[in-house]
Scaffold this motif. Structure first.
Motif, PDB file in Angstrom:
ATOM      1  N   SER A  41      28.667 106.604  55.722  1.00  0.00           N
ATOM      2  CA  SER A  41      29.417 106.736  54.349  1.00  0.00           C
ATOM      3  C   SER A  41      30.064 105.564  53.769  1.00  0.00           C
ATOM      4  CB  SER A  41      30.333 107.804  54.466  1.00  0.00           C
ATOM      5  OG  SER A  41      31.386 107.525  55.381  1.00  0.00           O
ATOM      6  N   GLY A 114      29.231 110.052  62.712  1.00  0.00           N
ATOM      7  CA  GLY A 114      29.974 110.714  61.399  1.00  0.00           C
ATOM      8  C   GLY A 114      29.956 112.095  61.338  1.00  0.00           C
ATOM      9  N   TYR A 255      33.898 118.871  65.394  1.00  0.00           N
ATOM     10  CA  TYR A 255      34.443 117.500  65.753  1.00  0.00           C
ATOM     11  C   TYR A 255      34.351 117.910  67.401  1.00  0.00           C
ATOM     12  CZ  TYR A 255      36.093 117.743  61.093  1.00  0.00           C
ATOM     13  OH  TYR A 255      36.460 117.946  59.701  1.00  0.00           O
ATOM     14  N   GLY A 273      35.177 107.776  65.498  1.00  0.00           N
ATOM     15  CA  GLY A 273      35.210 107.931  64.272  1.00  0.00           C
ATOM     16  C   GLY A 273      35.523 109.223  63.822  1.00  0.00           C
ATOM     17  N   ASP A 274      34.655 109.496  62.356  1.00  0.00           N
ATOM     18  CA  ASP A 274      34.806 110.910  61.937  1.00  0.00           C
ATOM     19  C   ASP A 274      34.252 112.115  62.621  1.00  0.00           C
ATOM     20  OD1 ASP A 274      35.728 109.291  59.830  1.00  0.00           O
ATOM     21  OD2 ASP A 274      33.892 109.750  58.424  1.00  0.00           O
ATOM     22  N   PRO A 278      39.489 114.234  61.306  1.00  0.00           N
ATOM     23  CA  PRO A 278      40.356 113.460  60.387  1.00  0.00           C
ATOM     24  C   PRO A 278      41.465 112.832  60.975  1.00  0.00           C
ATOM     25  CG  PRO A 278      40.859 115.918  60.318  1.00  0.00           C
ATOM     26  CD  PRO A 278      39.746 115.716  61.219  1.00  0.00           C
ATOM     27  N   PHE A 280      39.705 110.654  57.816  1.00  0.00           N
ATOM     28  CA  PHE A 280      38.378 110.085  57.802  1.00  0.00           C
ATOM     29  C   PHE A 280      38.656 108.442  57.110  1.00  0.00           C
ATOM     30  CE2 PHE A 280      37.016 114.635  57.170  1.00  0.00           C
ATOM     31  CZ  PHE A 280      36.789 114.629  58.645  1.00  0.00           C
ATOM     32  N   GLN A 281      39.139 107.514  57.975  1.00  0.00           N
ATOM     33  CA  GLN A 281      39.355 106.314  57.452  1.00  0.00           C
ATOM     34  C   GLN A 281      38.759 105.355  58.234  1.00  0.00           C
ATOM     35  OE1 GLN A 281      41.481 105.336  54.999  1.00  0.00           O
ATOM     36  NE2 GLN A 281      41.670 107.640  54.243  1.00  0.00           N
ATOM     37  N   ALA A 285      38.356 104.892  62.608  1.00  0.00           N
ATOM     38  CA  ALA A 285      37.036 104.784  63.211  1.00  0.00           C
ATOM     39  C   ALA A 285      37.041 103.435  64.081  1.00  0.00           C
ATOM     40  CB  ALA A 285      36.191 104.775  62.181  1.00  0.00           C
TER      41      ALA A 285
END
Length: 312
Positions: A41, A114, A255, A273-274, A278, A280-281, A285
């Motif tokens: 992303s 992700g 998740y 990571g994602d 969350p 989601f930054q 990550a």
């Protein structure tokens, strides 16, 4: 075909996966990163809230730099997705089958894929789930033995799903705007009799009180079907690791659950990571990727010591 052998295999080449690759490779273990940079992303975004990165930095450029850093420390890269995982083996490692047909053996795996938005966003979609519409070929393929089906999606999950269905269903279509998979896999689709409809997407779901009856594509083409499988992007983490018993969050089953070392409940499988939830930054990550890469390398070292091979 002889399998490729690595210490740490990282699924995903976004910021979490690349940071894991940097730290694992610096520990002098053999690292392989799988996935396509454009699938992250971050590749389609800009970053302006990351420490020490001034202004608005293009995500695509950050990924390029990260990839070069990981490669400089010895990490290998292959722009392929994993379509199946097995393990732990008797030796404690894992077997990963790639979309092109090759196999990789790994002592440790870091999942940094992700999260994906899986739906088509079409009218009536939710009502048709389980009534002709599915999001998992591996789960539901056998319900369509001898029937007419289509798979919608652009990545390896869609192409591999269509190949799987070609051995079960009577008629298989792959609806894809631009197939992001290996030429070898596309060749196998042709050999299996899958009809690949490129440059098109699903515009409408046709149904009655019994369920799905077909689809209408955005170019006006209509297909009479018994089933439609929506498989977006690469093989999702849920499909890949849940079959191994990796614990997912109990509420959404979306998740992966990890401890403070980014380790899952299955020894040798880590996540960052994602896919771990969350926020989601990129900062989260990268931090989790650092921990996961170090922990995966430590796991490899421990396994080698237990096998009497000394410290890698």
């Amino acid at each position: 075909m002889e399998a490729m052998d690595y210490d740490v295999v990282i699924l995903g080449c976004g910021p979490g996966g690349l940071q894991a690759a940097v730290h694992a490779a610096r520990r002098k273990v053999r690292v392989l990163v799988l996935g396509r940079p454009g699938a992250s992303s971050l590749a389609r975004a800009h970053v302006e809230n990351y420490l020490c990165v001034p202004g608005k930095a293009p995500g695509e450029e950050l990924l390029r730099i990260g990839r070069e850093q990981a490669a400089a420390f010895g990490a290998d890269f292959r722009e392929e997705d994993v379509v199946r995982m097995e393990g732990p083996t008797e030796a404690g490692g894992f077997r990963l089958d790639l979309e092109g047909g090759e196999t990789v053996l790994a002592t440790a795996v870091v999942v940094a894929t992700g999260v994906q938005r899986r739906g088509l966003g079409l009218k009536g979609e939710k009502d048709l789930v389980g009534r002709g519409l599915s999001y998992c070929v591996d789960c539901d393929a056998n319900f369509y033995r001898g029937r007419r089906v289509a798979v919608a999606g652009d990545g390896s999950a869609a192409a591999h799903g269509a190949l799987t269905l070609s051995r079960i269903a009577a008629e298989v279509h792959l609806v894809t705007r631009e197939p992001a998979t290996s030429p070898k896999l596309l060749e196998r689709l042709g050999e299996a009799g899958v009809r690949v409809l490129t440059g098109r997407g699903v515009a409408e779901l046709v149904s009655d009180e019994q369920g799905l009856r077909g689809i209408r594509l955005d170019d006006g083409t209509e297909l009479e079907l018994d089933g439609l499988f929506v498989e977006t992007g690469a093989k999702g983490a849920m499909e890949l690791v849940s079959v191994l018993g990796v614990e997912m969050d109990p509420e959404k089953f979306t998740y992966i659950v990890t401890n403070k070392n980014q380790a899952t409940n299955i020894p040798g499988i880590f996540a960052c990571g994602d896919i771990c939830g969350p926020p989601f930054q990129m900062a989260k990550a990268v931090g989790e990727g650092c921990v996961a890469g170090l922990a995966a390398a430590d796991h490899v070292r421990k396994r080698r010591q237990e096998a009497g091979g000394g410290d890698p």
